[in-house]
Design a protein around this motif. Sequence first.
Motif, PDB file in Angstrom:
ATOM      1  N   GLU A  69     -16.213-106.484 -49.968  1.00  0.00           N
ATOM      2  CA  GLU A  69     -17.204-105.711 -49.211  1.00  0.00           C
ATOM      3  C   GLU A  69     -16.810-104.242 -49.018  1.00  0.00           C
ATOM      4  OE1 GLU A  69     -14.109-106.965 -46.291  1.00  0.00           O
ATOM      5  OE2 GLU A  69     -15.159-107.932 -47.946  1.00  0.00           O
ATOM      6  N   VAL A  70     -15.560-103.891 -49.320  1.00  0.00           N
ATOM      7  CA  VAL A  70     -15.082-102.529 -49.105  1.00  0.00           C
ATOM      8  C   VAL A  70     -15.646-101.592 -50.171  1.00  0.00           C
ATOM      9  CG1 VAL A  70     -13.059-101.029 -49.061  1.00  0.00           C
ATOM     10  CG2 VAL A  70     -12.968-103.280 -47.971  1.00  0.00           C
ATOM     11  N   ASN A  71     -16.258-100.513 -49.726  1.00  0.00           N
ATOM     12  CA  ASN A  71     -16.806 -99.501 -50.634  1.00  0.00           C
ATOM     13  C   ASN A  71     -16.141 -98.166 -50.313  1.00  0.00           C
ATOM     14  OD1 ASN A  71     -18.268 -97.847 -52.289  1.00  0.00           O
ATOM     15  ND2 ASN A  71     -20.265 -98.304 -51.401  1.00  0.00           N
ATOM     16  N   ALA A  72     -15.318 -97.677 -51.236  1.00  0.00           N
ATOM     17  CA  ALA A  72     -14.557 -96.447 -50.984  1.00  0.00           C
ATOM     18  C   ALA A  72     -15.455 -95.263 -50.679  1.00  0.00           C
ATOM     19  CB  ALA A  72     -13.667 -96.139 -52.188  1.00  0.00           C
ATOM     20  N   ALA A  73     -16.655 -95.237 -51.249  1.00  0.00           N
ATOM     21  CA  ALA A  73     -17.569 -94.116 -51.020  1.00  0.00           C
ATOM     22  C   ALA A  73     -17.962 -94.009 -49.552  1.00  0.00           C
ATOM     23  CB  ALA A  73     -18.810 -94.268 -51.887  1.00  0.00           C
ATOM     24  N   GLU A  74     -18.000 -95.130 -48.842  1.00  0.00           N
ATOM     25  CA  GLU A  74     -18.373 -95.126 -47.431  1.00  0.00           C
ATOM     26  C   GLU A  74     -17.205 -94.715 -46.533  1.00  0.00           C
ATOM     27  OE1 GLU A  74     -19.804 -99.031 -46.710  1.00  0.00           O
ATOM     28  OE2 GLU A  74     -21.572 -98.812 -47.982  1.00  0.00           O
ATOM     29  N   LEU A  75     -15.980 -94.840 -47.044  1.00  0.00           N
ATOM     30  CA  LEU A  75     -14.785 -94.516 -46.260  1.00  0.00           C
ATOM     31  C   LEU A  75     -14.251 -93.126 -46.561  1.00  0.00           C
ATOM     32  CD1 LEU A  75     -12.879 -97.883 -46.842  1.00  0.00           C
ATOM     33  CD2 LEU A  75     -14.325 -97.299 -44.885  1.00  0.00           C
ATOM     34  N   PRO A 104      -6.260 -99.087 -51.140  1.00  0.00           N
ATOM     35  CA  PRO A 104      -5.230 -99.949 -51.724  1.00  0.00           C
ATOM     36  C   PRO A 104      -4.758-101.035 -50.764  1.00  0.00           C
ATOM     37  CG  PRO A 104      -4.247 -97.888 -51.041  1.00  0.00           C
ATOM     38  CD  PRO A 104      -5.720 -97.769 -50.769  1.00  0.00           C
ATOM     39  N   ASP A 105      -5.605-102.018 -50.548  1.00  0.00           N
ATOM     40  CA  ASP A 105      -5.250-103.100 -49.621  1.00  0.00           C
ATOM     41  C   ASP A 105      -5.848-104.412 -50.124  1.00  0.00           C
ATOM     42  OD1 ASP A 105      -4.263-104.360 -47.237  1.00  0.00           O
ATOM     43  OD2 ASP A 105      -6.315-104.327 -46.479  1.00  0.00           O
ATOM     44  N   GLY A 106      -4.987-105.389 -50.387  1.00  0.00           N
ATOM     45  CA  GLY A 106      -5.452-106.704 -50.767  1.00  0.00           C
ATOM     46  C   GLY A 106      -5.437-106.975 -52.256  1.00  0.00           C
ATOM     47  N   ILE A 107      -5.808-108.207 -52.605  1.00  0.00           N
ATOM     48  CA  ILE A 107      -5.872-108.634 -54.003  1.00  0.00           C
ATOM     49  C   ILE A 107      -7.178-108.160 -54.625  1.00  0.00           C
ATOM     50  CG2 ILE A 107      -5.930-110.644 -55.525  1.00  0.00           C
ATOM     51  CD1 ILE A 107      -4.219-112.083 -53.406  1.00  0.00           C
ATOM     52  N   VAL A 108      -8.277-108.410 -53.926  1.00  0.00           N
ATOM     53  CA  VAL A 108      -9.575-107.856 -54.310  1.00  0.00           C
ATOM     54  C   VAL A 108      -9.831-106.684 -53.383  1.00  0.00           C
ATOM     55  CG1 VAL A 108     -12.035-108.299 -54.566  1.00  0.00           C
ATOM     56  CG2 VAL A 108     -10.388-110.106 -55.090  1.00  0.00           C
ATOM     57  N   ARG A 109      -9.874-105.484 -53.939  1.00  0.00           N
ATOM     58  CA  ARG A 109      -9.871-104.268 -53.116  1.00  0.00           C
ATOM     59  C   ARG A 109     -11.225-103.581 -53.017  1.00  0.00           C
ATOM     60  NH1 ARG A 109      -4.011-101.453 -54.477  1.00  0.00           N
ATOM     61  NH2 ARG A 109      -2.757-103.164 -53.615  1.00  0.00           N
ATOM     62  N   GLY A 110     -12.248-104.225 -53.477  1.00  0.00           N
ATOM     63  CA  GLY A 110     -13.572-103.651 -53.345  1.00  0.00           C
ATOM     64  C   GLY A 110     -13.904-102.667 -54.445  1.00  0.00           C
ATOM     65  N   ALA A 145     -18.058 -96.865 -58.954  1.00  0.00           N
ATOM     66  CA  ALA A 145     -17.542 -96.565 -60.289  1.00  0.00           C
ATOM     67  C   ALA A 145     -16.742 -97.702 -60.906  1.00  0.00           C
ATOM     68  CB  ALA A 145     -16.683 -95.303 -60.229  1.00  0.00           C
ATOM     69  N   ALA A 146     -16.073 -98.532 -60.097  1.00  0.00           N
ATOM     70  CA  ALA A 146     -15.223 -99.587 -60.657  1.00  0.00           C
ATOM     71  C   ALA A 146     -14.858-100.597 -59.576  1.00  0.00           C
ATOM     72  CB  ALA A 146     -13.948 -98.987 -61.258  1.00  0.00           C
ATOM     73  N   ALA A 147     -14.576-101.832 -60.016  1.00  0.00           N
ATOM     74  CA  ALA A 147     -14.026-102.855 -59.120  1.00  0.00           C
ATOM     75  C   ALA A 147     -12.510-102.783 -59.207  1.00  0.00           C
ATOM     76  CB  ALA A 147     -14.524-104.234 -59.523  1.00  0.00           C
ATOM     77  N   THR A 148     -11.815-102.965 -58.089  1.00  0.00           N
ATOM     78  CA  THR A 148     -10.364-102.800 -58.061  1.00  0.00           C
ATOM     79  C   THR A 148      -9.669-104.076 -57.610  1.00  0.00           C
ATOM     80  OG1 THR A 148     -10.569-101.838 -55.840  1.00  0.00           O
ATOM     81  CG2 THR A 148     -10.441-100.318 -57.695  1.00  0.00           C
ATOM     82  N   PHE A 149      -8.509-104.362 -58.241  1.00  0.00           N
ATOM     83  CA  PHE A 149      -7.751-105.575 -57.972  1.00  0.00           C
ATOM     84  C   PHE A 149      -6.254-105.260 -57.958  1.00  0.00           C
ATOM     85  CE2 PHE A 149     -11.633-106.563 -60.222  1.00  0.00           C
ATOM     86  CZ  PHE A 149     -12.190-107.602 -59.487  1.00  0.00           C
TER      87      PHE A 149
END
Length: 216
Positions: A140-146, A170-176, A198-202
């Motif tokens: 659920e984390v969206n870097a654009a909102e933070l 940079p927090d967790g296994i699935v990072r939004g 732009a991308a999903a992060t893991f």
Amino acid sequence: MHIDLRRLGLAGGLVAGSLSAAQAQQPATFPRNGVYDQRPGVYAFTHATIFTDYKTRLQDATLLIRDGKVEAVGTKVKIPAGAVVQDLKGRFIYPGFVDLYASYGVPEVKAPERQGRRAGPQIESTKAGAYDWNQAVHPEVNAAELFKVNADQADAYRRLGFGAVLTHQPDGIVRGTAALVSLNTTRRESEVLLQDRAAATFSFDKGSSTQDYPRP
């Protein structure tokens, strides 16, 4: 100076797909579903001072972009018919690196301190709300909102030759979801955001999660 290509009509993603034989044979007059751009995808940035490398400076030059790629740059570039022309007199264009793994402008998440002896393993997430049971999974984390512009961090990047970064939390296994942002600090967040999803992060690192699963 930063040029927000998205606001000039260049932003967008690459969509891969397949068409059935029936779709491929549809006549040109067949109606399209939704809004689409009929322009040829050619953009010319004229009368700019352009740096093609660290020692080559072109005055009153033109940068020609076709389908998102640089096609020509110089002082005698012929602008094709139908191109979208943007006059950049008095402004500068220069190349820059893009950092594809950054946390620029995104708040850091720290793991809570463990206090005393634990009663037992933590199985479920302690995060309130309709989220995944695993506290290391944050789709659920969206870097654009933070994201917030950070002048000090941006300056350090620019000194190394970077012009944009793909930033995420940079927090967790699935990072939004990560966001592609410019390192321009003279504009507000909505103006330097080049692409919000732009991308999903893991990662293999659980980050701030205090759950026992998964173990490293």
